[in-house]
Design an enzyme around this catalytic site. Sequence first.
Site, PDB file in Angstrom:
ATOM      1  N   CYS A  22      -0.856  38.804   3.719  1.00  0.00           N
ATOM      2  CA  CYS A  22      -0.746  39.913   4.669  1.00  0.00           C
ATOM      3  C   CYS A  22      -2.097  40.155   5.367  1.00  0.00           C
ATOM      4  CB  CYS A  22      -0.212  41.170   3.972  1.00  0.00           C
ATOM      5  SG  CYS A  22       0.321  42.466   5.134  1.00  0.00           S
TER       6      CYS A  22
ATOM      7  N   HIS B 153       4.518  39.631   1.305  1.00  0.00           N
ATOM      8  CA  HIS B 153       3.940  40.010   0.012  1.00  0.00           C
ATOM      9  C   HIS B 153       4.743  39.414  -1.144  1.00  0.00           C
ATOM     10  CE1 HIS B 153       0.960  43.071   1.256  1.00  0.00           C
ATOM     11  NE2 HIS B 153       1.788  43.303   2.261  1.00  0.00           N
TER      12      HIS B 153
ATOM     13  N   GLU C   4       3.803  39.107  -4.032  1.00  0.00           N
ATOM     14  CA  GLU C   4       3.405  39.819  -5.257  1.00  0.00           C
ATOM     15  C   GLU C   4       4.130  41.146  -5.459  1.00  0.00           C
ATOM     16  OE1 GLU C   4       0.757  41.831  -2.180  1.00  0.00           O
ATOM     17  OE2 GLU C   4       1.887  39.966  -2.430  1.00  0.00           O
TER      18      GLU C   4
END
Length: 252
Positions: A113, A199, A201
């Site tokens: 990002c 993202h 994660e």
Amino acid sequence: MRPPLRIAVLECDTPVDKVDAKYNGYHGVFSVLLRESAQALDQPELLDPDTGLDISRWDVVSKQEYPRLDDVDAILLTGSKHNSFEDHPWIIKLVEYTKKAIDDNRVKLLGICFGHQIIGRALGVKVGRSDAGWEIAVCDMDLTEQGKKLFGREKLRIQQMHQDIVHEYPPNVIPLGSSPRCAVQGMYRPGCFVTVQGHPEFKDEIITEIISLRTKSGVFSKEQSVDALERATWQHDGVAIGATFLKFLLED
């Protein structure tokens, strides 16, 4: 036995309170992703999920601390609520460090990002607000042919939380994919870096908490929030993306 893979997580932000309390910073969030991804990779002879990762944390915002490139194998630039196009001293320092890391022939980079945008900025292209507005929660990422080869699938689903983008591909960079709201969803330079605008994660509870807080503060409208919260818990390819990252880092 192969020595541990030394990954420096450059924390470009602090998570929202509830997430920070659970994970202890983005270092913790990415440690979970990378260990889950190492398990999914299922190649313990190359990367043991328990002993094969040496993940360090570096506060590049308030402390502006960085590892020596000689002491790490990889640099991971996290997401952030900050604007990648601004000229705060810490952002300028981050861009300069990123340039040095890109020029290093050994160290590899991962950009997530904001980190994806910083790598774009370091390579000299425009980063900034998207005319298409926010891209939020689980969205499809349409892959290029090289993207399909790299990730081993026809399409990716990935959590999103951004209104800034890399506006064009830098020279000598392989495009990985796009979405209706963002033409530059990922960049690849073999032996050097892999980036994604999304993202991988983010767990369901992380993205849900961010959406809820930003709705309460008026950043997102009720309509945006309802739509995003519905997609926040959709199945996505975060761990598979993490496994691709690790395969890339393990390449000689």
